[in-house]
Scaffold this motif. Structure first.
Motif: not given
Length: 370
Positions: A120, A283, A315, A287, A116-117
Motif C-alpha cells: 500500500l 483505503q 491479506d 488497495r 501484501s499490505p
C-alpha cells in the motif's frame, strides 16, 4: 506457469511443510502469526528477488536452525521444472539440479506477482516505492535490466562522492564531464525502459481497476521524470537531454553535494478520475489501485513470456467489499492464485480451488472446492 508442489523447512516459523497446490485458487488461512505470510514469502523467493518484506537473508532462517531449505516443483516454459533455494548466511539456488551462481539467476525462470499490505506504500508513500515496483516488474521480463540498474547506482554513488570531494579539491571539477556522460548513458536506458513499460501497463491497469471497482472511477498512470526529457524520443536523444540537464544543474549539485536529477528521483502519478489517489483515495480505493497495478503486471508478463505468472495475494481481503472479493476469487481465470486471509468468511464465495488452514507453521486441514 503453475506450482505443483512446494516443500519448506526451517524457514521463519515453518519447521517443515509440504503442500500440493491447485491449478486455480489456493486460499491459505489461519490466525495471525501462524505462518501465512511466511509461506507467501517463501514462494516469492523463487523469483530470484529479495524478500518483499525487506528482510535480510539471515533473518529468514528459523531460530536455532543452521539453514533454511526451499524446494519447488513447477510447470513453466512448456515443461516440468524443479528449483531449490538454500539460505545459510546468504541465499544459494539451483534450477533443474544445476547450481546457479546466485539466487538472482532464478529471475525469468519462475515468475510471480505479489501483493501484501506493505505494498500500500506504493500509493501512500513517496516516489521510492513506485520506482521499486516498476524496476522489480521489469526485471522479471528483462533480467538484463538488473545490470543496468546496478551500473547506474554505482556511477551515481561515484558522482555523489565526487561532488562532496570538489568542495575540498576544486581541481576535480573537470572530471565531472566523464561521470556525467556515463550517468547519462545509463539514465537514458532506465528512463526509456520504465516509460515504455508504463505505457504497456496502463491499459491493463485501467481495465482491471474498472473490473475491481465496478467502473466507479477511472485509474490514470503517468511517468514523471525529474529531467526535462521527452520519453517518447529514442535512447540516444534522451541521453543527450539528460546530459544537458546534468550540466545545467551542476551548480546546485555542488552546493547540495548530491545529484538532484535523474531516474533515482523520478515518480509515477497514480490518479482516480484525475485526482491524486494518495491524497483523495480511500483505503479501499488505494488497495484497489495497487491490485490493479499488480494484475496489470501479470498481463505484461503473460504478453512477454506467453504465460501468466503465479499471483500471490497476502491479506488482500481486508477493506474490500463483497463484489471486489468475488472478482479476485472467481474472475482471474488462467492464473494460479495463492491468497492468504484470517477468516473463512473472506473466501465463502470461492467456487473452485483449495483452502489450507495453517497453525504454528504447519498444515492443519485442507479442503477442495469444485
Amino acid at each position: 506457469m503453475k506450482i505443483n508442489r512446494i516443500r519448506i523447512s526451517d524457514f521463519r516459523n515453518i519447521a517443515s511443510l509440504e503442500l500440493e497446490l491447485s491449478d486455480g485458487a489456493n486460499v491459505v488461512y489461519g490466525d495471525n502469526g501462524q505462518g501465512k505470510t511466511n509461506f507467501v514469502e517463501a514462494v516469492w523467493l523463487f523469483t530470484g528477488a529479495k524478500s518483499f518484506r525487506g528482510a535480510k537473508d539471515g533473518q529468514l532462517v528459523r531460530f536455532g536452525a543452521p539453514q533454511a531449505g526451499l524446494e519447488m516443483e513447477f510447470f513453466a516454459a512448456g515443461r516440468d521444472q524443479h528449483a531449490r533455494v538454500t539460505i545459510e548466511g546468504r541465499r544459494g539456488a539451483a534450477l533443474n539440479e544445476i547450481p546457479l551462481k546466485s539466487a538472482a539467476e532464478l529471475a525469468g525462470h519462475f515468475c510471480a506477482v505479489v501483493f501484501s499490505p506493505t505494498h500500500l506504500s506504493l500509493i501512500k508513500n513517496g516516489p521510492l516505492e513506485k520506482r521499486k515496483f516498476i524496476d522489480t516488474s521489469i526485471c522479471q521480463i528483462k533480467p538484463k535490466y538488473i545490470h543496468i540498474l546496478n551500473q547506474y547506482t554505482r556511477v551515481l554513488d561515484q558522482r555523489n562522492r565526487l561532488l562532496k570531494d570538489i568542495a575540498y579539491e576544486t581541481s576535480l571539477f573537470d572530471t565531472l564531464d566523464v561521470w556525467d556522460a556515463r550517468l547519462a548513458s545509463f539514465a537514458a536506458v532506465l528512463i526509456k525502459t520504465r516509460a515504455s513499460f508504463l505505457d504497456r501497463l496502463s491499459p491493463f491497469a485501467r481495465e482491471t481497476y474498472a473490473g475491481i471497482s465496478g467502473e466507479k472511477e477511472a485509474l490514470g498512470l503517468e511517468y514523471q521524470s525529474s529531467l526535462r526529457c521527452d520519453t517518447a524520443r529514442s535512447i540516444p536523444e534522451i541521453e543527450e537531454q539528460v546530459l544537458e540537464d546534468l550540466r545545467a544543474h551542476r551548480g546546485e549539485d555542488i552546493r547540495s553535494r548530491v545529484t538532484g536529477l535523474g531516474p533515482h528521483r523520478d515518480d509515477i502519478a497514480v490518479t482516480l478520475d484525475g485526482n491524486s489517489a494518495r491524497v483523495f483515495g480511500s483505503q479501499g480505493q488505494q488497495r484497489s489501485c495497487v491490485l490493479a497495478l499488480k494484475m496489470a503486471e501479470c498481463e505484461i508478463i503473460r504478453e512477454t513470456i506467453g504465460e501468466y505468472p503465479v499471483v500471490l495475494l497476502d491479506d488482500v481481503m481486508s477493506e474490500l467489499d463483497a463484489a471486489r472479493r468475488d472478482y479476485l476469487l472467481n474472475h482471474l481465470s488462467g492464473r494460479q492464485l495463492i491468497m492468504t486471509c484470517c477468516d473463512r468468511a473472506d473466501f465463502k464465495h470461492l467456487t473452485s480451488g483449495v483452502s489450507v488452514k495453517l497453525e504454528g507453521g504447519r498444515v492443519l486441514t485442507t479442503r477442495k472446492y469444485e
